[in-house]
Scaffold this motif. Structure first.
Motif, PDB file in Angstrom:
ATOM      1  N   SER A  58       0.826  -1.203   0.000  1.00 43.52           N
ATOM      2  CA  SER A  58       0.000   0.000   0.000  1.00 43.52           C
ATOM      3  C   SER A  58       0.861   1.254   0.000  1.00 43.52           C
ATOM      4  O   SER A  58       0.586   2.218  -0.734  1.00 43.52           O
ATOM      5  CB  SER A  58      -0.924   0.004   1.226  1.00 43.52           C
ATOM      6  N   TRP A  59       1.914   1.261   0.803  1.00 44.62           N
ATOM      7  CA  TRP A  59       2.821   2.408   0.863  1.00 44.62           C
ATOM      8  C   TRP A  59       3.461   2.671  -0.508  1.00 44.62           C
ATOM      9  O   TRP A  59       3.568   3.806  -0.949  1.00 44.62           O
ATOM     10  CB  TRP A  59       3.876   2.155   1.925  1.00 44.62           C
ATOM     11  N   ARG A  60       3.861   1.605  -1.180  1.00 47.12           N
ATOM     12  CA  ARG A  60       4.545   1.747  -2.461  1.00 47.12           C
ATOM     13  C   ARG A  60       3.611   2.192  -3.580  1.00 47.12           C
ATOM     14  O   ARG A  60       4.072   2.641  -4.629  1.00 47.12           O
ATOM     15  CB  ARG A  60       5.223   0.431  -2.835  1.00 47.12           C
ATOM     16  N   LEU A  61       2.308   2.055  -3.374  1.00 47.75           N
ATOM     17  CA  LEU A  61       1.333   2.465  -4.390  1.00 47.75           C
ATOM     18  C   LEU A  61       0.973   3.938  -4.301  1.00 47.75           C
ATOM     19  O   LEU A  61       0.246   4.462  -5.159  1.00 47.75           O
ATOM     20  CB  LEU A  61       0.055   1.629  -4.255  1.00 47.75           C
ATOM     21  N   LEU A  62       1.474   4.644  -3.294  1.00 45.20           N
ATOM     22  CA  LEU A  62       1.087   6.030  -3.087  1.00 45.20           C
ATOM     23  C   LEU A  62       1.706   6.963  -4.119  1.00 45.20           C
ATOM     24  O   LEU A  62       2.877   6.833  -4.486  1.00 45.20           O
ATOM     25  CB  LEU A  62       1.499   6.505  -1.694  1.00 45.20           C
ATOM     26  N   ALA A  63       0.927   7.946  -4.522  1.00 49.48           N
ATOM     27  CA  ALA A  63       1.443   9.050  -5.316  1.00 49.48           C
ATOM     28  C   ALA A  63       2.186  10.008  -4.384  1.00 49.48           C
ATOM     29  O   ALA A  63       2.024   9.946  -3.165  1.00 49.48           O
ATOM     30  CB  ALA A  63       0.279   9.776  -5.994  1.00 49.48           C
ATOM     31  N   PRO A  64       3.009  10.893  -4.917  1.00 49.06           N
ATOM     32  CA  PRO A  64       3.657  11.904  -4.064  1.00 49.06           C
ATOM     33  C   PRO A  64       2.617  12.677  -3.260  1.00 49.06           C
ATOM     34  O   PRO A  64       1.587  13.107  -3.785  1.00 49.06           O
ATOM     35  CB  PRO A  64       4.357  12.813  -5.081  1.00 49.06           C
ATOM     36  N   GLY A  65       2.868  12.799  -1.962  1.00 49.81           N
ATOM     37  CA  GLY A  65       1.928  13.485  -1.086  1.00 49.81           C
ATOM     38  C   GLY A  65       0.787  12.609  -0.606  1.00 49.81           C
ATOM     39  O   GLY A  65      -0.087  13.082   0.129  1.00 49.81           O
ATOM     40  N   GLY A  66       0.772  11.326  -1.007  1.00 49.99           N
ATOM     41  CA  GLY A  66      -0.320  10.427  -0.645  1.00 49.99           C
ATOM     42  C   GLY A  66      -0.247   9.941   0.791  1.00 49.99           C
ATOM     43  O   GLY A  66       0.745  10.141   1.504  1.00 49.99           O
ATOM     44  N   THR A  67      -1.313   9.281   1.216  1.00 50.54           N
ATOM     45  CA  THR A  67      -1.443   8.828   2.598  1.00 50.54           C
ATOM     46  C   THR A  67      -1.921   7.388   2.640  1.00 50.54           C
ATOM     47  O   THR A  67      -2.883   7.030   1.956  1.00 50.54           O
ATOM     48  CB  THR A  67      -2.454   9.700   3.375  1.00 50.54           C
TER      49      THR A  67
ATOM     50  N   ARG B  51       4.631  -3.895  15.080  1.00 49.49           N
ATOM     51  CA  ARG B  51       5.336  -3.849  13.794  1.00 49.49           C
ATOM     52  C   ARG B  51       4.739  -2.792  12.872  1.00 49.49           C
ATOM     53  O   ARG B  51       5.464  -2.070  12.179  1.00 49.49           O
ATOM     54  CB  ARG B  51       5.307  -5.227  13.133  1.00 49.49           C
ATOM     55  N   LEU B  52       3.400  -2.707  12.863  1.00 52.51           N
ATOM     56  CA  LEU B  52       2.751  -1.680  12.051  1.00 52.51           C
ATOM     57  C   LEU B  52       3.146  -0.285  12.527  1.00 52.51           C
ATOM     58  O   LEU B  52       3.452   0.601  11.718  1.00 52.51           O
ATOM     59  CB  LEU B  52       1.233  -1.842  12.128  1.00 52.51           C
ATOM     60  N   LEU B  53       3.145  -0.090  13.838  1.00 52.79           N
ATOM     61  CA  LEU B  53       3.521   1.215  14.377  1.00 52.79           C
ATOM     62  C   LEU B  53       4.957   1.563  14.022  1.00 52.79           C
ATOM     63  O   LEU B  53       5.276   2.723  13.721  1.00 52.79           O
ATOM     64  CB  LEU B  53       3.326   1.214  15.896  1.00 52.79           C
ATOM     65  N   GLY B  54       5.835   0.553  14.056  1.00 57.06           N
ATOM     66  CA  GLY B  54       7.231   0.787  13.687  1.00 57.06           C
ATOM     67  C   GLY B  54       7.381   1.206  12.245  1.00 57.06           C
ATOM     68  O   GLY B  54       8.147   2.134  11.926  1.00 57.06           O
ATOM     69  N   ARG B  55       6.646   0.551  11.353  1.00 53.25           N
ATOM     70  CA  ARG B  55       6.693   0.917   9.938  1.00 53.25           C
ATOM     71  C   ARG B  55       6.165   2.330   9.723  1.00 53.25           C
ATOM     72  O   ARG B  55       6.758   3.121   8.972  1.00 53.25           O
ATOM     73  CB  ARG B  55       5.864  -0.070   9.113  1.00 53.25           C
ATOM     74  N   VAL B  56       5.054   2.637  10.362  1.00 50.12           N
ATOM     75  CA  VAL B  56       4.468   3.967  10.218  1.00 50.12           C
ATOM     76  C   VAL B  56       5.452   5.041  10.684  1.00 50.12           C
ATOM     77  O   VAL B  56       5.638   6.072  10.029  1.00 50.12           O
ATOM     78  CB  VAL B  56       3.143   4.040  11.013  1.00 50.12           C
ATOM     79  N   TRP B  57       6.065   4.820  11.816  1.00 51.24           N
ATOM     80  CA  TRP B  57       7.036   5.790  12.344  1.00 51.24           C
ATOM     81  C   TRP B  57       8.194   5.986  11.363  1.00 51.24           C
ATOM     82  O   TRP B  57       8.595   7.116  11.088  1.00 51.24           O
ATOM     83  CB  TRP B  57       7.555   5.289  13.685  1.00 51.24           C
ATOM     84  N   LEU B  58       8.710   4.879  10.820  1.00 51.22           N
ATOM     85  CA  LEU B  58       9.824   4.959   9.892  1.00 51.22           C
ATOM     86  C   LEU B  58       9.431   5.679   8.614  1.00 51.22           C
ATOM     87  O   LEU B  58      10.146   6.582   8.135  1.00 51.22           O
ATOM     88  CB  LEU B  58      10.333   3.553   9.568  1.00 51.22           C
ATOM     89  N   TRP B  59       8.292   5.313   8.042  1.00 48.80           N
ATOM     90  CA  TRP B  59       7.868   5.918   6.784  1.00 48.80           C
ATOM     91  C   TRP B  59       7.652   7.417   6.924  1.00 48.80           C
ATOM     92  O   TRP B  59       7.943   8.179   6.005  1.00 48.80           O
ATOM     93  CB  TRP B  59       6.593   5.245   6.280  1.00 48.80           C
ATOM     94  N   ASN B  60       7.127   7.837   8.042  1.00 50.57           N
ATOM     95  CA  ASN B  60       6.877   9.265   8.224  1.00 50.57           C
ATOM     96  C   ASN B  60       8.163  10.082   8.364  1.00 50.57           C
ATOM     97  O   ASN B  60       8.137  11.306   8.251  1.00 50.57           O
ATOM     98  CB  ASN B  60       5.974   9.494   9.439  1.00 50.57           C
ATOM     99  N   TRP B  61       9.272   9.410   8.620  1.00 49.47           N
ATOM    100  CA  TRP B  61      10.556  10.090   8.683  1.00 49.47           C
ATOM    101  C   TRP B  61      11.219  10.216   7.317  1.00 49.47           C
ATOM    102  O   TRP B  61      12.158  10.993   7.146  1.00 49.47           O
ATOM    103  CB  TRP B  61      11.508   9.359   9.639  1.00 49.47           C
ATOM    104  N   LEU B  62      10.719   9.463   6.333  1.00 51.37           N
ATOM    105  CA  LEU B  62      11.321   9.522   5.005  1.00 51.37           C
ATOM    106  C   LEU B  62      10.974  10.849   4.327  1.00 51.37           C
ATOM    107  O   LEU B  62       9.827  11.304   4.386  1.00 51.37           O
ATOM    108  CB  LEU B  62      10.822   8.355   4.145  1.00 51.37           C
ATOM    109  N   PRO B  63      11.945  11.465   3.670  1.00 45.97           N
ATOM    110  CA  PRO B  63      11.716  12.792   3.074  1.00 45.97           C
ATOM    111  C   PRO B  63      11.078  12.728   1.695  1.00 45.97           C
ATOM    112  O   PRO B  63      11.630  13.227   0.711  1.00 45.97           O
ATOM    113  CB  PRO B  63      13.137  13.362   3.004  1.00 45.97           C
ATOM    114  N   ASN B  64       9.877  12.095   1.608  1.00 48.00           N
ATOM    115  CA  ASN B  64       9.240  11.992   0.293  1.00 48.00           C
ATOM    116  C   ASN B  64       7.833  12.587   0.274  1.00 48.00           C
ATOM    117  O   ASN B  64       7.113  12.443  -0.712  1.00 48.00           O
ATOM    118  CB  ASN B  64       9.206  10.530  -0.174  1.00 48.00           C
ATOM    119  N   GLY B  65       7.441  13.246   1.345  1.00 51.15           N
ATOM    120  CA  GLY B  65       6.150  13.928   1.358  1.00 51.15           C
ATOM    121  C   GLY B  65       4.947  13.032   1.540  1.00 51.15           C
ATOM    122  O   GLY B  65       3.811  13.520   1.552  1.00 51.15           O
TER     123      GLY B  65
END
Length: 344
Positions: free
Chosen positions: A227-236, A258-272
C-alpha cells in the motif's frame, strides 16, 4: 424476554464461536451518576470480536467478559445528574466491550442521538464502522474531489462505508474484494480488483499509473508495504487492522507494534508521503472531552448522511442475541457484504 432480567453473551476464553455462552436471568444494571441504562436494540459483530475470541485483540480485558464494540438502543433509565429528557430516546454508543447484552449502562456523555427514520440495525452498521471510515477519510487522509483512493475489503463493514463516503467526496475509488462482490461495487461506481486471483499492486498500477492519493488497509502484514509503495507523491496510507494475522498464534500485540514501527519509519522519510495506524480510541486518554466532542460530531455527520440516503446501511444479516455463535461464524466466513447485526 423478561423486562427485569438481563441476557448477555459471555466470551469465556479462547474458544470457537460455538463456545460463546448465553446467560439468562442476570440482574439489570442500575445507572450511576452521569450514566444511562440502554435497552439494546441492535449490536454488531466486528473484526474486534473476531480477534477477541482468539485472545488477539491488543487491549482486550481478561477472560471472561461480555464482548460487543458498539450498540444502538433506547434509554430506559438515567442516573443522578442526567436530565430526564434522554428517557425514551434512541441513542448509539461505542462500548469497546459489553455491547452484547440486552441492557447496557454507559456514560450519558457517550450516548449519541439516532435520527428519526433510521432503524436500529441501520444505525448499528454506521457506529464504529462509520466513525472509523469518516475519521480516516476526512481527518487522516483528507480525501477530496479529484483524488484516487484504494480501499481494501471494499465490501466489508468499514470498507462499504468508506467507498460510499469517498465517492460522495468526489474521489475515484478502486476497491479490492472477491469476485462475488464486484457487480455490486461497479453499481456504486467503484472499480473492483480481485484480491484473490489478481496481482493487486500490479493491477492498481495499471489503473492509477501515477499512484493513488490514499490507501485504506485493514489487512496488515505485507499488504501495508504494498500500500505504501502504491502512493502518489503526497499520498497517505491509513492502516487500521491486521486481518492477515487474525489466525496467527502468539501475541496479538506484536503485529500492531510492527505496524507502528513501519508507520514511524515511513513518516521520517523525506518523500512527502504520510502513514497512520488508525485506532478510533486514540486520544481518549489524553483528552476525554475532546474525544467525546469529536466522536459526537463525526457520528452525527455519518447518521445525517445515512438519513439523507448518501450512504446505504449494509446489513448482512440480523440474528437474535441467543444465536451469537452463528452470527460470529457468518461474520468470519467472508461470504457476506456489510455488517452482521445482533438484535434482542
Amino acid at each position: 424476554m423478561n423486562a427485569v432480567e438481563r441476557v448477555e453473551v459471555v466470551l469465556p476464553g479462547r474458544v470457537e464461536p460455538e463456545g460463546l455462552e448465553i446467560r439468562y436471568g442476570q440482574p439489570v444494571p442500575v445507572p450511576g451518576t452521569g450514566q444511562v441504562l440502554i435497552g439494546m436494540e441492535a449490536t454488531g459483530v466486528s473484526f474486534a470480536e473476531q480477534q477477541m475470541r482468539r485472545g488477539r485483540y491488543f487491549d482486550q480485558p481478561p477472560f471472561p467478559f461480555v464482548p460487543g464494540y458498539d450498540l444502538v438502543g433506547t434509554v430506559l433509565a438515567v442516573g443522578a445528574g442526567v436530565g430526564p429528557d434522554l428517557l425514551g430516546k434512541r441513542v448509539a454508543a461505542m462500548t469497546r466491550t459489553g455491547g452484547w447484552a440486552s441492557h447496557v449502562v454507559v456514560d450519558a456523555d457517550d450516548a449519541v442521538g439516532v435520527p428519526k427514520g433510521v432503524s436500529p440495525a441501520e444505525a448499528e452498521t454506521a457506529v464504529v464502522n462509520g466513525i472509523t471510515a469518516w475519521q480516516m477519510l476526512h481527518r487522516k487522509a483528507r480525501v477530496r474531489a479529484g483524488h484516487t483512493v484504494l480501499v481494501h475489503g471494499a465490501n466489508g463493514g468499514v470498507g462499504s462505508i468508506l467507498v460510499q463516503l469517498a465517492l460522495g467526496a468526489g474521489a475515484e475509488v478502486i476497491g479490492t474484494a472477491s469476485t462475488r462482490h464486484h457487480d455490486a461495487l461497479r453499481a456504486l461506481g467503484v472499480t473492483p480488483v480481485d484480491y484473490r486471483g489478481a496481482d493487486v499492486p500490479a493491477r492498481v498500477r495499471e489503473l492509477a499509473p501515477g499512484g493513488v492519493d490514499a490507501v485504506f488497509d485493514h489487512v496488515g502484514g505485507r499488504s501495508v508495504t504494498h500500500s505504501w509503495r502504491l502512493l502518489a507523491p503526497g499520498g497517505t496510507v491509513v492502516s487500521y487492522g491486521s486481518a492477515a494475522t487474525r489466525d496467527d498464534e502468539g501475541s496479538g500485540l506484536w503485529p500492531v507494534l510492527r505496524l507502528l514501527g513501519r508507520v514511524w519509519l515511513w513518516n521520517w522519510l523525506p518523500n512527502g508521503r504520510h502513514a497512520y495506524f488508525f485506532n478510533v480510541w486514540a486520544g481518549r486518554a489524553l483528552s476525554r472531552n475532546r474525544f467525546r466532542a469529536r466522536l459526537r460530531g463525526d457520528l452525527t455527520q455519518v447518521f445525517a448522511a445515512l438519513q439523507r440516503g448518501e450512504i446505504a446501511a449494509r446489513v448482512a444479516a440480523e440474528l437474535p442475541l441467543a444465536r451469537a455463535s452463528e452470527a460470529m461464524r457468518l461474520a468470519e466466513s467472508g461470504t457476506v457484504a456489510g455488517k452482521v447485526v445482533l438484535v434482542p
